[in-house]
Scaffold this active site. Structure first.
Site, PDB file in Angstrom:
ATOM      1  N   CYS A 124       0.683  -1.270   0.161  1.00 24.77           N
ATOM      2  CA  CYS A 124      -0.056   0.019  -0.049  1.00 24.77           C
ATOM      3  C   CYS A 124       0.916   1.378  -0.001  1.00 24.77           C
ATOM      4  O   CYS A 124       1.884   1.312   0.455  1.00 24.77           O
ATOM      5  CB  CYS A 124      -1.065   0.097   1.274  1.00 24.77           C
ATOM      6  SG  CYS A 124      -2.166   1.263   1.474  1.00 24.77           S
TER       7      CYS A 124
ATOM      8  N   ASP B 177       0.467   3.741   1.844  1.00 26.94           N
ATOM      9  CA  ASP B 177       0.144   4.209   2.999  1.00 26.94           C
ATOM     10  C   ASP B 177       1.922   4.640   3.499  1.00 26.94           C
ATOM     11  O   ASP B 177       2.500   3.666   3.498  1.00 26.94           O
ATOM     12  CB  ASP B 177      -0.373   3.398   3.748  1.00 26.94           C
ATOM     13  CG  ASP B 177      -0.593   4.006   5.273  1.00 26.94           C
ATOM     14  OD1 ASP B 177       0.164   4.421   6.114  1.00 26.94           O
ATOM     15  OD2 ASP B 177      -1.876   4.140   5.661  1.00 26.94           O
TER      16      ASP B 177
ATOM     17  N   ARG C 250       2.864   4.655   6.484  1.00 30.97           N
ATOM     18  CA  ARG C 250       3.372   4.122   7.724  1.00 30.97           C
ATOM     19  C   ARG C 250       3.757   2.524   7.156  1.00 30.97           C
ATOM     20  O   ARG C 250       4.180   1.831   8.237  1.00 30.97           O
ATOM     21  CB  ARG C 250       2.075   3.912   8.508  1.00 30.97           C
ATOM     22  CG  ARG C 250       1.744   5.313   9.058  1.00 30.97           C
ATOM     23  CD  ARG C 250       0.559   5.344   9.519  1.00 30.97           C
ATOM     24  NE  ARG C 250      -0.691   4.776   8.661  1.00 30.97           N
ATOM     25  CZ  ARG C 250      -1.843   4.592   9.203  1.00 30.97           C
ATOM     26  NH1 ARG C 250      -2.445   4.924  10.501  1.00 30.97           N
ATOM     27  NH2 ARG C 250      -2.835   4.101   8.269  1.00 30.97           N
TER      28      ARG C 250
ATOM     29  N   HIS D  51      -2.285  -4.067   4.945  1.00 32.56           N
ATOM     30  CA  HIS D  51      -1.942  -3.773   6.430  1.00 32.56           C
ATOM     31  C   HIS D  51      -3.365  -3.399   6.981  1.00 32.56           C
ATOM     32  O   HIS D  51      -4.312  -2.899   6.287  1.00 32.56           O
ATOM     33  CB  HIS D  51      -1.200  -2.625   6.513  1.00 32.56           C
ATOM     34  CG  HIS D  51      -1.658  -1.073   5.762  1.00 32.56           C
ATOM     35  ND1 HIS D  51      -2.162  -0.309   6.898  1.00 32.56           N
ATOM     36  CD2 HIS D  51      -1.686  -0.730   4.415  1.00 32.56           C
ATOM     37  CE1 HIS D  51      -2.609   0.878   5.870  1.00 32.56           C
ATOM     38  NE2 HIS D  51      -2.272   0.479   4.669  1.00 32.56           N
TER      39      HIS D  51
ATOM     40  N   CYS E 267      -6.375   0.008   6.876  1.00 35.89           N
ATOM     41  CA  CYS E 267      -5.826   0.711   5.488  1.00 35.89           C
ATOM     42  C   CYS E 267      -7.037   1.474   4.996  1.00 35.89           C
ATOM     43  O   CYS E 267      -8.393   1.206   5.018  1.00 35.89           O
ATOM     44  CB  CYS E 267      -6.168  -0.609   4.510  1.00 35.89           C
ATOM     45  SG  CYS E 267      -5.438   0.146   3.109  1.00 35.89           S
TER      46      CYS E 267
HETATM   47 ZN   LIG Z   1      -3.512   0.936   3.047  1.00 35.46          ZN
END
Ligand SMILES: [Zn+2]
Length: 244
Positions: A68, A70, A72, A124, A127
């Site tokens: 992803c 993302d 993080r 994750h 999400c």
């Molecule tokens: Zn995500």
């Protein structure tokens, strides 16, 4: 916006709060980032003087990570790997779509040229893309992308409906989405062709816990041309039944 989160704008049925990017970078000056980079490079050179010279000549990663976007979930850091050790593709909610030339090109280059031995689709928990797909609130262009996750949800809706609450539904959909993307990956022409010519290659599905930093194997690895569709469908249903 507050505390790094954005409330669902229209009070959706799921009452979700979408995680947004931390504001850390905005608080930093770009010069600070360049200074940090110089310190990082100096530290690596101090440990291995020819590290970057070797890396500049070639990359030989054995692993392709499809994760992803993302902020993080950075591939190298959470696996403790250095530059050069993992080839990476990231998009919102780690999707592998048969019409996405970007993702398919990365897979093709990784398999045919770099000859990676493993491709890991890594989702994750928490999400934002998966939560937004489940909430089904309009957010613009990205709605078209998230439709693919909604398709996965609809396929197993009778199971998701039995889960105790929305948090459980998001968590399970984060997992099931990874499983569905591993199936898509296994069915790409690139991966199928590699297996047909006997190239050593395995696909895997993992999920990462943002709140504990732990990667978990979803146990859906596949490494040959045998049909993955029926076994993955059964695996997903069993996974959802176990969650009830
Ligand atoms: Zn995500």
């Amino acid at each position: 916006m507050h505390s790094g989160q954005l409330d669902c704008a229209t009070g959706c049925a799921y009452g979700l709060r979408y995680a947004v990017e931390p504001r850390r970078v905005e608080q930093l000056k770009l010069d600070d980032l360049l200074t940090r980079n110089r310190k990082w490079a100096d530290k690596i050179i101090a440990e291995q003087p020819d590290f970057f010279e070797q890396l500049a000549r070639q990359q030989q990663p054995e692993l392709l990570w499809i994760g992803c976007a993302d902020s993080r979930v950075p591939a190298n850091e959470i696996m403790g790997l250095m530059p050069g050790e993992v080839f990476v593709h990231r998009n919102v909610a780690n999707l592998v779509l048969h019409t996405d030339l970007n993702c398919l090109s990365v897979i093709q280059y990784a398999v045919d040229v770099l000859k990676v031995k493993h491709i890991i689709v890594t989702g994750h928990y928490s999400c934002g893309g998966v939560a937004a797909a489940l909430a089904n609130e309009p957010m613009g262009l990205i709605d078209n992308w998230l439709r693919n996750i909604q398709d996965v949800w609809r396929r197993y809706k009778s199971y998701f409906d039995q889960l105790p609450d929305d948090n459980a539904r998001v968590a399970r959909l984060c997992e099931v989405n990874v499983m569905a993307q591993v199936m898509n990956l296994a069915e790409t022409t690139v991966v199928q062709a590699a297996w047909q010519r006997g190239q050593k290659l395995a696909v895997h599905g993992w999920i990462y816990g943002i709140d504990n930093g732990i990667l978990k194997d979803l146990d859906v690895s596949h490494q040959d041309t045998s049909s993955i569709r029926d076994t993955m469908d059964a695996r997903i249903k069993a996974h959802l039944r176990d969650a009830l």
